[in-house]
Design an enzyme around this catalytic site. Structure first.
Site, PDB file in Angstrom:
ATOM      1  N   PRO A 205       0.826  -1.207   0.000  1.00  0.00           N
ATOM      2  CA  PRO A 205       0.000   0.000   0.000  1.00  0.00           C
ATOM      3  C   PRO A 205       0.858   1.253   0.000  1.00  0.00           C
ATOM      4  O   PRO A 205       1.842   1.360   0.732  1.00  0.00           O
ATOM      5  CB  PRO A 205      -0.789  -0.126   1.314  1.00  0.00           C
ATOM      6  CG  PRO A 205      -0.866  -1.603   1.550  1.00  0.00           C
ATOM      7  CD  PRO A 205       0.444  -2.147   1.061  1.00  0.00           C
ATOM      8  N   CYS A 206       0.476   2.219  -0.858  1.00  0.00           N
ATOM      9  CA  CYS A 206       1.311   3.403  -1.040  1.00  0.00           C
ATOM     10  C   CYS A 206       0.680   4.662  -0.473  1.00  0.00           C
ATOM     11  O   CYS A 206       1.277   5.729  -0.536  1.00  0.00           O
ATOM     12  CB  CYS A 206       1.613   3.616  -2.519  1.00  0.00           C
ATOM     13  SG  CYS A 206       0.145   3.951  -3.522  1.00  0.00           S
ATOM     14  N   GLN A 207      -0.533   4.570   0.118  1.00  0.00           N
ATOM     15  CA  GLN A 207      -1.197   5.792   0.566  1.00  0.00           C
ATOM     16  C   GLN A 207      -0.373   6.548   1.608  1.00  0.00           C
ATOM     17  O   GLN A 207      -0.374   7.768   1.669  1.00  0.00           O
ATOM     18  CB  GLN A 207      -2.587   5.465   1.142  1.00  0.00           C
ATOM     19  CG  GLN A 207      -3.604   5.077   0.099  1.00  0.00           C
ATOM     20  CD  GLN A 207      -3.541   3.605  -0.288  1.00  0.00           C
ATOM     21  OE1 GLN A 207      -2.653   2.884   0.151  1.00  0.00           O
ATOM     22  NE2 GLN A 207      -4.488   3.171  -1.100  1.00  0.00           N
ATOM     23  N   GLY A 208       0.353   5.809   2.430  1.00  0.00           N
ATOM     24  CA  GLY A 208       1.155   6.455   3.456  1.00  0.00           C
ATOM     25  C   GLY A 208       2.343   7.199   2.906  1.00  0.00           C
ATOM     26  O   GLY A 208       2.965   8.004   3.607  1.00  0.00           O
ATOM     27  N   HIS A 209       2.703   6.938   1.646  1.00  0.00           N
ATOM     28  CA  HIS A 209       3.830   7.625   1.023  1.00  0.00           C
ATOM     29  C   HIS A 209       3.382   8.730   0.076  1.00  0.00           C
ATOM     30  O   HIS A 209       4.195   9.523  -0.377  1.00  0.00           O
ATOM     31  CB  HIS A 209       4.665   6.624   0.208  1.00  0.00           C
ATOM     32  CG  HIS A 209       5.105   5.425   0.980  1.00  0.00           C
ATOM     33  ND1 HIS A 209       5.953   5.509   2.053  1.00  0.00           N
ATOM     34  CD2 HIS A 209       4.808   4.109   0.843  1.00  0.00           C
ATOM     35  CE1 HIS A 209       6.178   4.283   2.530  1.00  0.00           C
ATOM     36  NE2 HIS A 209       5.491   3.430   1.817  1.00  0.00           N
TER      37      HIS A 209
END
Length: 438
Positions: free
Chosen positions: A170-174
């Protein structure tokens, strides 16, 4: 033919030949050269464009050599965009690809993936819950406290039966669009499950994709993963890939970590530069879908508010592509950093990054260039590199929802990015033996 020389060594090259009703491609990556062909769908003089049209048309590729089978495990698999590109790289280089397992906490996405990739094992669960590991230190000091161990019985069958681990944590945190948890989101640590699975299964290769901002993560997940893999005997390269520089009609980029035992993966940016092509426009990809009839599956009716209908009409009535502040919601009228919001697409340019909001005018530049509507799921799927016939409705008694289609298509990795990553990790001398499976 395009090519790049690095220290007098040819990194990659490609050439095409039309022979009757077939288009042939000769592809070289390092010391590995292979030839494959497609039936011709269109013959326009744009060889690479014609090649990809055959791919998008769902034609079957014919390799002229067989180097064995690559067995794959896909973590955080989504609907299979990364695997689609990696599989294409395998086939063009002369490998078969066997999908051993797909894992994601979205059961619907796993079903879509397995339906299209012939996956043997479907696992709908949190990837972190399936494996036991602990990491001490960060960055260059990161080490596993003990050998990672797979906890799930089905996943444990993969030990010794996987050649490559593909993953898109998951990339939402980046994401730079995430202003509150950016760089510190606990989901960022899911990146570390990938080296754990690679080591536990004994995979020879690893391909991890994420947004470019992942390298700024405060937990140093990229540097930590690199150290964990290197300590286990892998050689690692890092770099970005750009879809539009590869000639694809979308301006999307992703960051890749590539790892391999026994050889260093090629620099993905050099491979991308070697195979660079002129940009193709949005219209190249979707012009034939302009008036495609609503079918309730990939051509669905998007409901718009009266205000959004008025904004769409304003763009067409004034022959504009950008909505002025006066026509935007009040919260945007004093300026916004996202100028493409409520924007109309340009026919003669690549599309911007396709996201999960492509059916909503207020989520980006997603209004069709010639029709008073947003992109359809079919058009967005084309721009993401999903071939016609890719089945997003795996259950015969149930049609996937618009929300599911938006999420699956928008979150996917565009096919050309997984493709160039596959070439970079597979190309060159083969110091390992691919599996031979039925």
């Amino acid at each position: 033919m395009t090519q790049l020389e690095d220290n007098q060594q040819l990194t990659a090259a490609s050439s095409f030949e039309i022979d009757g009703d077939r288009i042939h491609r000769t592809l070289s990556v390092g010391g590995l050269t292979a030839r494959s062909s497609y039936p011709v769908v269109s013959s326009t003089g744009d060889d690479l464009g014609d090649w990809w049209r055959s791919f998008l048309g769902g034609q079957t590729i014919t390799p002229e050599q067989n180097l064995g089978t690559i067995r794959g495990l896909d973590l955080f698999c989504g609907p299979g965009g990364l695997a689609l590109g990696f599989t294409q790289a395998c086939r063009e280089l002369g490998f078969d690809f066997a999908s051993e397992a797909a894992i994601d906490d979205d059961a619907g996405a796993v079903d879509v993936y397995a339906t299209n990739h012939g996956t043997k094992r479907r696992i709908s669960a949190s990837v972190r819950s399936l494996i036991d590991f602990q990491v001490r230190g960060m960055g260059e000091k990161a080490r596993f406290l003990y050998e990672p161990e797979i906890l799930d019985g089905v996943a444990a069958e993969l030990v010794g039966n996987v050649d490559v681990v593909l993953a898109g944590p998951p990339c939402q945190g980046h994401s730079n669009l995430n202003n509150h948890t950016r760089r510190t989101d606990r989901r960022n640590e899911l990146y570390l499950t990938v080296p754990a699975f690679a080591i536990a299964t004994g995979a020879s290769m690893v391909v991890i994709e994420n947004v470019p901002a992942v390298i700024h993560d405060r937990q140093q997940v990229v540097a930590s993963t690199k150290s964990l893999l290197e300590a286990a005997g892998y050689e690692v390269t890092l770099g970005r890939a750009f879809a539009d520089r590869l000639g694809w009609p979308q301006t999307r980029q992703r960051f890749f970590l590539l790892a391999r035992k026994g050889a260093t993966p090629f620099d993905i940016e050099q491979v991308g530069e070697a195979l660079a092509s002129e940009q193709r426009s949005l219209w190249w990809a979707i012009q034939d879908l302009e008036d495609e009839a609503v079918d309730g599956k990939l051509v669905v009716e998007s409901g718009y508010s009266d205000e959004n209908l008025r904004r769409i009409d304003w763009l067409f009535d004034n022959d504009e592509h950008n909505l002025p502040p006066s026509e935007r919601p009040e919260c945007h009228q004093e300026g916004t950093t996202y100028n493409a919001v409520y924007g109309r697409l340009f026919r003669d340019r690549p599309a911007p990054t396709i996201t999960t909001g492509f059916m909503t005018p207020g989520r980006g530049r997603y209004i069709h260039p010639t029709r008073r509507r947003t992109l359809t799921p079919h058009e967005a799927a084309r721009l993401q590199g999903f071939p016609d016939g890719y089945n997003f409705h795996p259950h015969s008694d149930k049609v996937s929802s618009k929300t599911q289609l938006g999420k699956w298509i928008g979150d996917a990795v565009p096919m050309p990015l997984g493709y160039v990553a596959g070439l970079a990790v597979l190309g060159g001398d083969i110091p390992w033996s691919p599996s031979s499976v039925d």
